[in-house]
Motif scaffolding. Structure first.
Motif, PDB file in Angstrom:
ATOM      1  N   TRP A  11      -9.417  19.168   0.645  1.00  0.00           N
ATOM      2  CA  TRP A  11     -10.450  18.317   1.182  1.00  0.00           C
ATOM      3  C   TRP A  11     -11.034  17.707  -0.431  1.00  0.00           C
ATOM      4  O   TRP A  11     -11.942  16.364   0.042  1.00  0.00           O
ATOM      5  N   PHE A  12     -11.306  17.750  -1.567  1.00  0.00           N
ATOM      6  CA  PHE A  12     -11.814  17.673  -2.717  1.00  0.00           C
ATOM      7  C   PHE A  12     -11.611  15.850  -2.628  1.00  0.00           C
ATOM      8  O   PHE A  12     -11.596  15.797  -3.410  1.00  0.00           O
ATOM      9  N   ALA A  13     -10.220  15.945  -2.227  1.00  0.00           N
ATOM     10  CA  ALA A  13      -9.818  14.708  -2.614  1.00  0.00           C
ATOM     11  C   ALA A  13     -10.180  13.550  -1.271  1.00  0.00           C
ATOM     12  O   ALA A  13     -10.600  12.177  -2.169  1.00  0.00           O
ATOM     13  N   LEU A  14     -11.003  13.968  -0.565  1.00  0.00           N
ATOM     14  CA  LEU A  14     -11.794  13.261   0.246  1.00  0.00           C
ATOM     15  C   LEU A  14     -12.833  12.625  -0.387  1.00  0.00           C
ATOM     16  O   LEU A  14     -13.589  11.863  -0.759  1.00  0.00           O
ATOM     17  N   THR A  15     -14.149  14.122  -0.758  1.00  0.00           N
ATOM     18  CA  THR A  15     -14.686  13.838  -2.123  1.00  0.00           C
ATOM     19  C   THR A  15     -13.903  12.405  -3.666  1.00  0.00           C
ATOM     20  O   THR A  15     -14.863  11.645  -3.623  1.00  0.00           O
ATOM     21  N   ALA A  16     -12.664  12.655  -3.790  1.00  0.00           N
ATOM     22  CA  ALA A  16     -13.077  11.949  -4.874  1.00  0.00           C
ATOM     23  C   ALA A  16     -12.685  10.599  -4.040  1.00  0.00           C
ATOM     24  O   ALA A  16     -12.867   9.278  -4.670  1.00  0.00           O
ATOM     25  N   PHE A  17     -11.947  10.212  -2.879  1.00  0.00           N
ATOM     26  CA  PHE A  17     -11.505   8.699  -2.559  1.00  0.00           C
ATOM     27  C   PHE A  17     -13.188   8.161  -2.540  1.00  0.00           C
ATOM     28  O   PHE A  17     -13.400   7.037  -2.752  1.00  0.00           O
ATOM     29  N   VAL A  18     -14.164   8.774  -1.743  1.00  0.00           N
ATOM     30  CA  VAL A  18     -15.807   8.222  -1.173  1.00  0.00           C
ATOM     31  C   VAL A  18     -15.823   7.969  -2.589  1.00  0.00           C
ATOM     32  O   VAL A  18     -16.394   7.140  -2.852  1.00  0.00           O
ATOM     33  N   GLY A  19     -15.925   8.934  -3.971  1.00  0.00           N
ATOM     34  CA  GLY A  19     -16.442   8.569  -5.148  1.00  0.00           C
ATOM     35  C   GLY A  19     -15.910   7.118  -5.591  1.00  0.00           C
ATOM     36  O   GLY A  19     -16.527   6.757  -6.235  1.00  0.00           O
ATOM     37  N   LEU A  20     -14.362   7.325  -5.681  1.00  0.00           N
ATOM     38  CA  LEU A  20     -13.775   6.167  -6.158  1.00  0.00           C
ATOM     39  C   LEU A  20     -13.824   4.636  -5.163  1.00  0.00           C
ATOM     40  O   LEU A  20     -14.234   3.891  -5.642  1.00  0.00           O
ATOM     41  N   ASN A  21     -14.297   5.135  -3.661  1.00  0.00           N
ATOM     42  CA  ASN A  21     -14.534   3.677  -3.186  1.00  0.00           C
ATOM     43  C   ASN A  21     -15.932   2.766  -4.165  1.00  0.00           C
ATOM     44  O   ASN A  21     -16.339   1.769  -3.406  1.00  0.00           O
ATOM     45  N   MET A  22     -16.906   4.139  -3.749  1.00  0.00           N
ATOM     46  CA  MET A  22     -18.059   3.682  -4.054  1.00  0.00           C
ATOM     47  C   MET A  22     -18.457   3.612  -5.589  1.00  0.00           C
ATOM     48  O   MET A  22     -18.761   1.768  -6.524  1.00  0.00           O
ATOM     49  N   PHE A  23     -17.371   3.099  -6.515  1.00  0.00           N
ATOM     50  CA  PHE A  23     -17.517   2.971  -7.398  1.00  0.00           C
ATOM     51  C   PHE A  23     -17.427   1.589  -7.870  1.00  0.00           C
ATOM     52  O   PHE A  23     -17.349   0.786  -8.624  1.00  0.00           O
ATOM     53  N   GLN A  24     -16.138   1.516  -7.040  1.00  0.00           N
ATOM     54  CA  GLN A  24     -15.111  -0.317  -6.810  1.00  0.00           C
ATOM     55  C   GLN A  24     -16.382  -0.971  -6.343  1.00  0.00           C
ATOM     56  O   GLN A  24     -16.195  -2.301  -6.818  1.00  0.00           O
ATOM     57  N   ALA A  25     -16.858  -0.832  -4.514  1.00  0.00           N
ATOM     58  CA  ALA A  25     -17.951  -1.183  -4.363  1.00  0.00           C
ATOM     59  C   ALA A  25     -19.285  -1.989  -5.138  1.00  0.00           C
ATOM     60  O   ALA A  25     -19.545  -3.002  -4.686  1.00  0.00           O
ATOM     61  N   ALA A  26     -19.439  -1.048  -5.976  1.00  0.00           N
ATOM     62  CA  ALA A  26     -20.311  -1.315  -7.183  1.00  0.00           C
ATOM     63  C   ALA A  26     -19.716  -3.180  -8.194  1.00  0.00           C
ATOM     64  O   ALA A  26     -20.479  -3.299  -8.457  1.00  0.00           O
ATOM     65  N   PHE A  27     -18.461  -3.008  -7.910  1.00  0.00           N
ATOM     66  CA  PHE A  27     -17.976  -4.060  -8.723  1.00  0.00           C
ATOM     67  C   PHE A  27     -17.675  -4.709  -8.769  1.00  0.00           C
ATOM     68  O   PHE A  27     -18.127  -6.065  -8.473  1.00  0.00           O
ATOM     69  N   THR A  28     -16.737  -5.241  -6.945  1.00  0.00           N
ATOM     70  CA  THR A  28     -16.217  -5.799  -6.271  1.00  0.00           C
ATOM     71  C   THR A  28     -17.248  -6.609  -4.831  1.00  0.00           C
ATOM     72  O   THR A  28     -17.047  -7.676  -4.389  1.00  0.00           O
ATOM     73  N   ARG A  29     -17.930  -5.318  -4.755  1.00  0.00           N
ATOM     74  CA  ARG A  29     -19.177  -5.702  -3.538  1.00  0.00           C
ATOM     75  C   ARG A  29     -18.030  -5.763  -2.095  1.00  0.00           C
ATOM     76  O   ARG A  29     -18.404  -6.097  -0.980  1.00  0.00           O
ATOM     77  N   PHE A  30     -16.699  -4.892  -2.442  1.00  0.00           N
ATOM     78  CA  PHE A  30     -16.119  -5.386  -0.995  1.00  0.00           C
ATOM     79  C   PHE A  30     -16.347  -3.454  -0.015  1.00  0.00           C
ATOM     80  O   PHE A  30     -15.605  -2.465  -1.162  1.00  0.00           O
ATOM     81  N   CYS A  31     -16.913  -3.991   0.468  1.00  0.00           N
ATOM     82  CA  CYS A  31     -16.727  -1.829   1.374  1.00  0.00           C
ATOM     83  C   CYS A  31     -16.223  -2.058   2.780  1.00  0.00           C
ATOM     84  O   CYS A  31     -16.958  -2.925   3.780  1.00  0.00           O
ATOM     85  N   PRO A  32     -14.881  -1.248   3.344  1.00  0.00           N
ATOM     86  CA  PRO A  32     -15.211  -1.446   4.169  1.00  0.00           C
ATOM     87  C   PRO A  32     -16.106  -1.512   5.566  1.00  0.00           C
ATOM     88  O   PRO A  32     -15.898  -2.071   6.663  1.00  0.00           O
TER      89      PRO A  32
END
Length: 67
Positions: free
Chosen positions: A29-50
């Motif tokens: 389940w820690f993989a979900l934590t990593a996924f959320v963190g990576l999504n937040m990181f990329q959204a900070a630069f690309t402004r793309f958030c589903p």
């Protein structure tokens, strides 16, 4: 509540849930934590958030981050 605050609240909730499940159920389940963190990181630069796109289509008022 604006889209920005809803996205942050949802991300925080998902991190807490995945940490709890990772401790009590299975470490995968820690993989979900990593996924959320990576999504937040990329959204900070690309402004793309589903989630922000979905909330905007629902008519939630945009904030400054996801205009």
């Amino acid at each position: 509540m604006s889209i920005d605050r809803m996205v942050l609240a949802f991300a925080g909730f998902m991190v807490l849930i995945s940490l709890t499940l990772g401790i009590w159920v299975h470490p995968y389940w820690f993989a979900l934590t990593a996924f959320v963190g990576l999504n937040m990181f990329q959204a900070a630069f690309t402004r793309f958030c589903p989630l922000a796109i979905f909330l905007k289509k629902l008519g939630v008022a945009p904030g400054k981050a996801f205009d």
